[in-house]
Design a protein around this motif. Structure first.
Motif, PDB file in Angstrom:
ATOM      1  N   TRP A 254       5.918  -7.046  11.121  1.00 57.42           N
ATOM      2  CA  TRP A 254       4.460  -7.236  11.189  1.00 57.42           C
ATOM      3  C   TRP A 254       4.110  -6.652  10.125  1.00 57.42           C
ATOM      4  CZ3 TRP A 254       2.100  -2.474  11.219  1.00 57.42           C
ATOM      5  CH2 TRP A 254       2.635  -1.766  12.283  1.00 57.42           C
ATOM      6  N   ARG A 255       4.758  -6.123   8.941  1.00 61.20           N
ATOM      7  CA  ARG A 255       4.099  -5.482   7.771  1.00 61.20           C
ATOM      8  C   ARG A 255       4.716  -6.502   6.687  1.00 61.20           C
ATOM      9  NH1 ARG A 255       3.014  -1.195   5.496  1.00 61.20           N
ATOM     10  NH2 ARG A 255       2.645  -2.915   3.881  1.00 61.20           N
ATOM     11  N   HIS A 256       4.120  -6.352   5.519  1.00 61.68           N
ATOM     12  CA  HIS A 256       4.232  -7.554   4.472  1.00 61.68           C
ATOM     13  C   HIS A 256       4.062  -6.622   3.258  1.00 61.68           C
ATOM     14  CE1 HIS A 256       5.629 -11.374   3.067  1.00 61.68           C
ATOM     15  NE2 HIS A 256       4.596 -11.535   2.525  1.00 61.68           N
ATOM     16  N   HIS A 257       4.306  -7.492   2.253  1.00 60.88           N
ATOM     17  CA  HIS A 257       4.268  -6.745   0.642  1.00 60.88           C
ATOM     18  C   HIS A 257       2.548  -6.146   0.579  1.00 60.88           C
ATOM     19  CE1 HIS A 257       7.591  -8.654   0.086  1.00 60.88           C
ATOM     20  NE2 HIS A 257       7.374  -9.984  -0.174  1.00 60.88           N
ATOM     21  N   SER A 258       2.467  -5.083  -0.211  1.00 55.94           N
ATOM     22  CA  SER A 258       1.035  -4.570  -0.437  1.00 55.94           C
ATOM     23  C   SER A 258       1.028  -3.633  -1.890  1.00 55.94           C
ATOM     24  CB  SER A 258       0.690  -4.119   0.871  1.00 55.94           C
ATOM     25  OG  SER A 258       1.596  -2.710   0.917  1.00 55.94           O
ATOM     26  N   GLY A 259      -0.072  -3.553  -1.943  1.00 53.90           N
ATOM     27  CA  GLY A 259      -0.338  -2.401  -3.322  1.00 53.90           C
ATOM     28  C   GLY A 259       0.610  -3.154  -4.476  1.00 53.90           C
ATOM     29  N   LEU A 260       0.870  -4.292  -4.600  1.00 54.45           N
ATOM     30  CA  LEU A 260       1.404  -4.764  -5.832  1.00 54.45           C
ATOM     31  C   LEU A 260       0.941  -4.629  -7.152  1.00 54.45           C
ATOM     32  CD1 LEU A 260       3.106  -7.985  -4.253  1.00 54.45           C
ATOM     33  CD2 LEU A 260       3.842  -5.653  -4.225  1.00 54.45           C
ATOM     34  N   THR A 261      -0.086  -4.048  -7.257  1.00 59.89           N
ATOM     35  CA  THR A 261      -0.841  -3.970  -8.676  1.00 59.89           C
ATOM     36  C   THR A 261      -0.809  -2.495  -8.861  1.00 59.89           C
ATOM     37  OG1 THR A 261      -3.115  -4.337  -7.641  1.00 59.89           O
ATOM     38  CG2 THR A 261      -1.767  -6.380  -8.631  1.00 59.89           C
TER      39      THR A 261
ATOM     40  N   ARG B 206      -5.859  -4.283   6.818  1.00 57.74           N
ATOM     41  CA  ARG B 206      -4.226  -4.263   6.536  1.00 57.74           C
ATOM     42  C   ARG B 206      -4.301  -3.910   5.084  1.00 57.74           C
ATOM     43  NH1 ARG B 206      -3.558 -10.084   9.247  1.00 57.74           N
ATOM     44  NH2 ARG B 206      -4.749 -10.592   7.365  1.00 57.74           N
ATOM     45  N   PRO B 207      -2.998  -3.262   4.696  1.00 59.94           N
ATOM     46  CA  PRO B 207      -2.963  -2.824   3.260  1.00 59.94           C
ATOM     47  C   PRO B 207      -2.541  -4.431   2.618  1.00 59.94           C
ATOM     48  CG  PRO B 207      -1.488  -1.590   5.072  1.00 59.94           C
ATOM     49  CD  PRO B 207      -2.209  -2.579   5.709  1.00 59.94           C
TER      50      PRO B 207
ATOM     51  N   GLU C 299       9.176   2.494   7.957  1.00 63.47           N
ATOM     52  CA  GLU C 299       9.163   0.986   7.483  1.00 63.47           C
ATOM     53  C   GLU C 299       7.669   0.578   7.771  1.00 63.47           C
ATOM     54  OE1 GLU C 299      12.282  -1.689   8.548  1.00 63.47           O
ATOM     55  OE2 GLU C 299      13.691  -0.267   8.257  1.00 63.47           O
ATOM     56  N   ALA C 300       6.937   0.875   8.696  1.00 67.11           N
ATOM     57  CA  ALA C 300       5.551   0.720   8.739  1.00 67.11           C
ATOM     58  C   ALA C 300       4.686   1.313   7.717  1.00 67.11           C
ATOM     59  CB  ALA C 300       5.164   0.929  10.258  1.00 67.11           C
ATOM     60  N   GLN C 301       5.118   2.462   7.163  1.00 66.73           N
ATOM     61  CA  GLN C 301       4.204   3.057   6.440  1.00 66.73           C
ATOM     62  C   GLN C 301       4.775   2.591   4.913  1.00 66.73           C
ATOM     63  OE1 GLN C 301       2.234   3.887   9.047  1.00 66.73           O
ATOM     64  NE2 GLN C 301       1.452   5.324   7.460  1.00 66.73           N
ATOM     65  N   ARG C 302       5.373   1.837   4.673  1.00 68.88           N
ATOM     66  CA  ARG C 302       6.011   1.479   3.187  1.00 68.88           C
ATOM     67  C   ARG C 302       4.759   0.753   2.481  1.00 68.88           C
ATOM     68  NH1 ARG C 302      12.019  -0.946   4.303  1.00 68.88           N
ATOM     69  NH2 ARG C 302      13.171   1.044   4.153  1.00 68.88           N
ATOM     70  N   SER C 303       4.419   1.176   1.240  1.00 68.21           N
ATOM     71  CA  SER C 303       3.742   0.230   0.370  1.00 68.21           C
ATOM     72  C   SER C 303       4.661  -0.400  -0.696  1.00 68.21           C
ATOM     73  CB  SER C 303       2.912   1.350  -0.380  1.00 68.21           C
ATOM     74  OG  SER C 303       2.164   0.845  -1.284  1.00 68.21           O
TER      75      SER C 303
END
Length: 532
Positions: free
Chosen positions: A54-61, A151-152, A39-43
């Motif tokens: 502590w992770r959030h949305h990233s790489g949405l484009t 951060r991602p 889950e920490a490595q999710r994009s």
């Protein structure tokens, strides 16, 4: 009574090799943490049930510039690039863990999370496979990414996407992605048959593409060469994928009289047989197994195939596969030719398998998994292993060695340190990982710039503000030494393909440790590691 006595002797022998505190290793906790790591490595857009907050949305484009939806998937390590080859290998190994140890993972209450981890990868592969002969295999650029410490969620680096196609072939990544989707199709066959069928369809198309348009993927994608070069070439991936497709179509063939299904079932088996020698499957004796070098894994799969119903030639070739598979096992057990150290895997003074200084733990975890699988096979078929330096090796002895490696990882080592982050009282605090080393986006909402991350976070001597739970770091050097520093990325960076094989290993030992209990000296119940 004799069998119980033999089992008791084995248990006491195993326990006596460990410090008392390490006799109570909690494999169930290690299993839960190893699955949580993904889950920490999710994009991409994180789901409502994301547990690692502590992770959030990233790489949405991701993919937008190329007109394709490439949102999702996994970051491979402590950076923010999505590399297709190691990502696919990660999913293959997670799927194999579930295939081999599904009941054990379910008994530990982790099957749902394991399936979610696999599906996060395969959903992305479906998106990335936009045409039968087109696979998008990388998002981001390693060179520019490594110039930034962000951060991602804050990425300002290039998110250019790269693909392989007929003009720019990539047989390794096409075949490994085919293997991942074929293995995952077996995983979901019972719980989600429609999805399983879809995965198998993609896997077959990708294998056909990788085989028909042969070429090294790092020749087509220059950006991959510096980070994930294909040293072994693509022949091992093609054999590996063919065997996974054989297993996937075998599952379908058992309940399907469709001639087309049966055709492919025999096609993939024949592929692995006819190309066994020319592709190195029965000629390469290998002492490592990794995201790049698949020979030992495919040899072990072939070695476990039943001989019933096979022709004499097919039996001979399968026996040749088995010979090379057992070379690998004996190499890990230090039981190959003692006059030639190159035939055995080196060990640290503390007993850890040691292949390379850089991220050595990837070879340890993958070896532990293969040995666990083969030990199960030998036990279930009432067979023994023959190594040059010993007449016979039983499944108990193999599993005992695997336990030594798992326990070393979890803290039974000269440093007294767990190399699985978040497990036990002492573990690496300064993991080389951008997201873990910067305060959570949700807490600060403050943008961290490219060089600002290096200035304010990378060089800090303090522990990471976020614990990268379940990550298996690169691990100690050849003398069991370890320096906990973000700059020491050879030892403190973790990768998805380090942890993935441990899911099956921890599930196995958790099941054994909770299967029975024994009483020693009237002192109370002690977890039993049963090999019966």
């Amino acid at each position: 009574m004799g069998e119980k006595r033999e089992c008791l002797v084995i248990i006491l022998s195993l326990l006596s090799t460990l410090p008392l505190s390490q006799s109570f290793i909690n494999y169930g906790d290690a299993l839960s943490k190893s699955i949580l790591y993904f889950e920490a490595q999710r994009s991409g857009r994180l789901p409502y049930n994301q547990r690692l907050r502590w992770r959030h949305h990233s790489g949405l484009t991701d993919g937008l510039e190329q007109g394709v939806d490439l949102v999702g998937g996994y970051y491979d390590a402590g950076d923010n690039v999505k590399f297709g080859l190691p990502m696919a290998f990660t999913i293959t190994m997670l799927s194999w863990s579930v295939i081999q140890f599904r009941d054990e993972i379910a008994a530990a209450g982790e099957l749902k999370h394991a399936l979610q981890a696999i599906k996060w990868g395969t959903d992305y592969f479906i998106k990335a496979h936009t045409h039968p002969h087109v696979l998008w295999t990388q998002v981001g650029d390693g060179d520019t990414d490594h110039l930034c410490w962000q951060r991602p969620e804050d990425m300002t680096t290039s998110r250019r996407a790269y693909k392989v196609d007929e003009e720019n072939p990539g047989s390794e990544v096409a075949a490994e992605t085919a293997a991942a989707m074929a293995a995952a199709s077996i995983v979901f066959r019972r719980s989600n048959p429609h999805y399983s069928h879809l995965l198998l369809e993609h896997a077959q198309q990708l294998f056909e593409f990788g085989d028909k348009y042969r070429g090294r993927y790092d020749g087509s994608i220059e950006g991959a060469k510096r980070y994930y070069p294909s040293v072994s070439g693509y022949m091992d991936e093609l054999l590996w994928a063919a065997l996974w497709l054989y297993k996937a179509t075998d599952n379908n063939n058992n309940n399907n009289n469709n001639n087309n299904v049966q055709y492919y079932y025999y096609y993939y088996f024949n592929y692995a047989i006819h190309n066994a020698q020319s592709f190195g499957g029965t000629t390469w004796a290998i002492s490592e197994f990794s995201w790049d070098v698949k020979y030992a894994g495919l040899q072990i799969i072939a070695a476990m195939l039943p001989l019933e119903g096979k022709s004499q030639v097919e039996k001979q070739i399968l026996e040749q596969y088995r010979s090379k598979a057992e070379y690998y096992i004996c190499s890990c057990l230090n039981k190959n030719n003692n006059n030639n150290n190159s035939t055995n895997v080196q060990r640290t003074p503390g007993g850890l398998l040691f292949t390379r200084e850089w991220n050595n733990m990837q070879y340890v975890s993958s070896a532990a998994f293969l040995l666990t699988v083969y030990s199960d096979y030998l036990h279930s078929t009432n067979q023994i292993l023959h190594c040059p330096q010993q007449d016979s090796v039983g499944s108990h002895e193999i599993l005992s060695f695997v336990k030594s490696q798992a326990d070393y990882i979890l803290g039974s080592n000269p440093m007294g340190l767990s190399y699985l982050v978040g497990y036990g009282p002492a573990y690496p605090q300064r993991v080389h990982h951008r997201a873990a080393s910067v305060e959570p986006f949700e807490e600060t909402k403050v943008f961290v710039g490219c060089t600002q991350g290096y200035d304010n976070w990378h060089g800090r001597q303090y522990p990471n503000p976020n614990v990268l739970v379940g990550a298996l770091v690169g691990g100690p050097d050849s003398k069991d030494g370890f320096i906990d520093s973000r700059e020491n990325f050879a030892q403190t960076e973790a990768c998805t393909y380090n942890t993935a094989p441990l899911v099956g290993v921890f599930a196995k030992f958790h099941s054994l440790a909770n299967g029975n209990t024994i009483i020693l000296n009237g002192s109370g119940n002690i977890p039993l590691v049963s090999f019966e």
